[in-house]
Write a protein that holds these residues in place. Structure first.
Motif, PDB file in Angstrom:
ATOM      1  N   SER A 113      -3.928 -28.245  20.488  1.00  0.00           N
ATOM      2  CA  SER A 113      -5.116 -27.411  20.290  1.00  0.00           C
ATOM      3  C   SER A 113      -6.365 -28.273  20.109  1.00  0.00           C
ATOM      4  N   GLY A 114      -7.512 -27.621  20.148  1.00  0.00           N
ATOM      5  CA  GLY A 114      -8.758 -28.311  19.834  1.00  0.00           C
ATOM      6  C   GLY A 114      -8.745 -28.841  18.413  1.00  0.00           C
ATOM      7  N   ARG A 115      -8.186 -28.074  17.491  1.00  0.00           N
ATOM      8  CA  ARG A 115      -8.079 -28.541  16.097  1.00  0.00           C
ATOM      9  C   ARG A 115      -7.198 -29.794  16.011  1.00  0.00           C
ATOM     10  N   ASP A 116      -6.124 -29.837  16.806  1.00  0.00           N
ATOM     11  CA  ASP A 116      -5.262 -31.022  16.820  1.00  0.00           C
ATOM     12  C   ASP A 116      -6.039 -32.246  17.307  1.00  0.00           C
ATOM     13  N   ALA A 117      -6.801 -32.075  18.372  1.00  0.00           N
ATOM     14  CA  ALA A 117      -7.593 -33.182  18.915  1.00  0.00           C
ATOM     15  C   ALA A 117      -8.641 -33.637  17.906  1.00  0.00           C
ATOM     16  N   TYR A 118      -9.259 -32.682  17.193  1.00  0.00           N
ATOM     17  CA  TYR A 118     -10.264 -33.053  16.188  1.00  0.00           C
ATOM     18  C   TYR A 118      -9.613 -33.754  15.004  1.00  0.00           C
ATOM     19  N   ALA A 119      -8.393 -33.375  14.657  1.00  0.00           N
ATOM     20  CA  ALA A 119      -7.666 -34.062  13.582  1.00  0.00           C
ATOM     21  C   ALA A 119      -7.418 -35.518  13.970  1.00  0.00           C
ATOM     22  N   ALA A 164     -14.778 -45.366  21.968  1.00  0.00           N
ATOM     23  CA  ALA A 164     -13.384 -45.266  22.403  1.00  0.00           C
ATOM     24  C   ALA A 164     -12.679 -44.020  21.871  1.00  0.00           C
ATOM     25  N   ILE A 165     -13.152 -43.453  20.758  1.00  0.00           N
ATOM     26  CA  ILE A 165     -12.473 -42.278  20.191  1.00  0.00           C
ATOM     27  C   ILE A 165     -13.175 -40.966  20.517  1.00  0.00           C
ATOM     28  N   THR A 166     -14.334 -41.021  21.165  1.00  0.00           N
ATOM     29  CA  THR A 166     -15.059 -39.779  21.456  1.00  0.00           C
ATOM     30  C   THR A 166     -14.296 -38.856  22.393  1.00  0.00           C
ATOM     31  N   VAL A 167     -13.348 -39.390  23.136  1.00  0.00           N
ATOM     32  CA  VAL A 167     -12.524 -38.549  24.019  1.00  0.00           C
ATOM     33  C   VAL A 167     -11.840 -37.441  23.222  1.00  0.00           C
ATOM     34  N   HIS A 168     -11.452 -37.733  21.987  1.00  0.00           N
ATOM     35  CA  HIS A 168     -10.784 -36.732  21.149  1.00  0.00           C
ATOM     36  C   HIS A 168     -11.770 -35.649  20.688  1.00  0.00           C
ATOM     37  N   ARG A 169     -12.973 -36.069  20.303  1.00  0.00           N
ATOM     38  CA  ARG A 169     -13.995 -35.105  19.876  1.00  0.00           C
ATOM     39  C   ARG A 169     -14.392 -34.203  21.041  1.00  0.00           C
ATOM     40  N   SER A 170     -14.617 -34.804  22.206  1.00  0.00           N
ATOM     41  CA  SER A 170     -14.999 -34.031  23.386  1.00  0.00           C
ATOM     42  C   SER A 170     -13.893 -33.064  23.801  1.00  0.00           C
ATOM     43  N   ALA A 171     -12.649 -33.503  23.714  1.00  0.00           N
ATOM     44  CA  ALA A 171     -11.515 -32.640  24.068  1.00  0.00           C
ATOM     45  C   ALA A 171     -11.374 -31.493  23.077  1.00  0.00           C
ATOM     46  N   ALA A 172     -11.760 -31.729  21.831  1.00  0.00           N
ATOM     47  CA  ALA A 172     -11.563 -30.761  20.747  1.00  0.00           C
ATOM     48  C   ALA A 172     -12.570 -29.624  20.752  1.00  0.00           C
ATOM     49  N   LEU A 173     -13.820 -29.935  21.090  1.00  0.00           N
ATOM     50  CA  LEU A 173     -14.910 -29.005  20.811  1.00  0.00           C
ATOM     51  C   LEU A 173     -15.356 -28.193  22.022  1.00  0.00           C
ATOM     52  N   GLN A 174     -15.460 -26.903  21.799  1.00  0.00           N
ATOM     53  CA  GLN A 174     -16.058 -26.002  22.783  1.00  0.00           C
ATOM     54  C   GLN A 174     -17.577 -26.066  22.655  1.00  0.00           C
ATOM     55  N   ASP A 175     -18.050 -26.213  21.417  1.00  0.00           N
ATOM     56  CA  ASP A 175     -19.476 -26.256  21.149  1.00  0.00           C
ATOM     57  C   ASP A 175     -19.684 -26.934  19.798  1.00  0.00           C
ATOM     58  N   SER A 176     -20.873 -27.457  19.582  1.00  0.00           N
ATOM     59  CA  SER A 176     -21.168 -28.083  18.294  1.00  0.00           C
ATOM     60  C   SER A 176     -22.672 -28.167  18.099  1.00  0.00           C
ATOM     61  N   ARG A 177     -23.038 -28.405  16.869  1.00  0.00           N
ATOM     62  CA  ARG A 177     -24.412 -28.755  16.511  1.00  0.00           C
ATOM     63  C   ARG A 177     -24.294 -29.905  15.530  1.00  0.00           C
ATOM     64  N   LEU A 178     -25.192 -30.854  15.638  1.00  0.00           N
ATOM     65  CA  LEU A 178     -25.239 -31.986  14.721  1.00  0.00           C
ATOM     66  C   LEU A 178     -26.703 -32.139  14.318  1.00  0.00           C
ATOM     67  N   ILE A 179     -26.983 -31.858  13.053  1.00  0.00           N
ATOM     68  CA  ILE A 179     -28.364 -31.795  12.575  1.00  0.00           C
ATOM     69  C   ILE A 179     -28.549 -32.826  11.463  1.00  0.00           C
ATOM     70  N   ALA A 180     -29.512 -33.728  11.661  1.00  0.00           N
ATOM     71  CA  ALA A 180     -29.820 -34.743  10.655  1.00  0.00           C
ATOM     72  C   ALA A 180     -30.719 -34.129   9.595  1.00  0.00           C
ATOM     73  N   THR A 181     -30.340 -34.309   8.322  1.00  0.00           N
ATOM     74  CA  THR A 181     -31.151 -33.810   7.216  1.00  0.00           C
ATOM     75  C   THR A 181     -31.450 -34.954   6.261  1.00  0.00           C
ATOM     76  N   THR A 182     -32.599 -34.866   5.604  1.00  0.00           N
ATOM     77  CA  THR A 182     -32.964 -35.879   4.610  1.00  0.00           C
ATOM     78  C   THR A 182     -33.434 -35.187   3.338  1.00  0.00           C
ATOM     79  N   PRO A 183     -33.272 -35.842   2.180  1.00  0.00           N
ATOM     80  CA  PRO A 183     -33.657 -35.233   0.894  1.00  0.00           C
ATOM     81  C   PRO A 183     -35.132 -35.453   0.571  1.00  0.00           C
ATOM     82  N   GLU A 184     -36.008 -35.054   1.477  1.00  0.00           N
ATOM     83  CA  GLU A 184     -37.431 -35.327   1.286  1.00  0.00           C
ATOM     84  C   GLU A 184     -38.193 -34.209   0.615  1.00  0.00           C
TER      85      GLU A 184
END
Length: 146
Positions: A49-55, A115-135
């Motif tokens: 599963s995608g969850r397996d690949a993300y694990a 080298a490990i991004t293949v697992h993340r790409s295989a796992a995810l149908q969609d994602s968001r990655l948002i940088a936050t700072t404590p400003e």
């Protein structure tokens, strides 16, 4: 809805210019898993599963996080997108703290990480990655009236 999983070089350059350099950053990850992992043809870990690949990705990233002084802060199952565009649903939310945006960018551009991004790409149908700072002043204090 635009589906996004893998960043481009342009995305990294924009991140490096938009996020202050000398402050801690917390990366907000919104994750939507594929039902079945989508590895490239012939990949030895095809199936699961995608969850397996993300694990697998999560297990492999731990030493890289340590080297980058990254710390997972919080992980939770997403239950309901209360205020979101129609059809936008997430499976999991993850917060990871880094000492700086440079530490994060250094990690994700390293050959070990690539080298490990293949697992993340295989796992995810969609994602968001948002940088936050404590400003924000008072960001860690309760809001008035709460």
């Amino acid at each position: 809805m635009t589906r996004t999983v893998d960043p481009s070089g342009h995305d990294l350059k924009r991140l490096a210019t938009e996020v202050p350099q000398n402050v801690p950053v917390v990366m907000l990850n919104l994750l939507k898993f594929r039902e079945a992992a989508a590895y490239p043809p012939g990949h030895e870990e095809a199936g699961g599963s995608g969850r397996d690949a993300y694990a697998t990705y999560s297990r492999l990233i731990v030493p890289m996080l340590r080297r980058a002084e990254g710390t997972p802060l919080w992980r939770a199952q997403a239950r309901s997108a209360f205020i979101a565009p129609a059809g936008e649903e997430w499976d999991e939310v993850l917060l990871v703290r880094y000492p700086s945006i440079g530490a994060f960018i250094g990690m994700v551009t390293s050959p070990d990480y690539q080298a490990i991004t293949v697992h993340r790409s295989a796992a995810l149908q969609d994602s968001r990655l948002i940088a936050t700072t404590p400003e924000m002043p008072g960001a860690l204090t309760p809001l008035p009236g709460s």
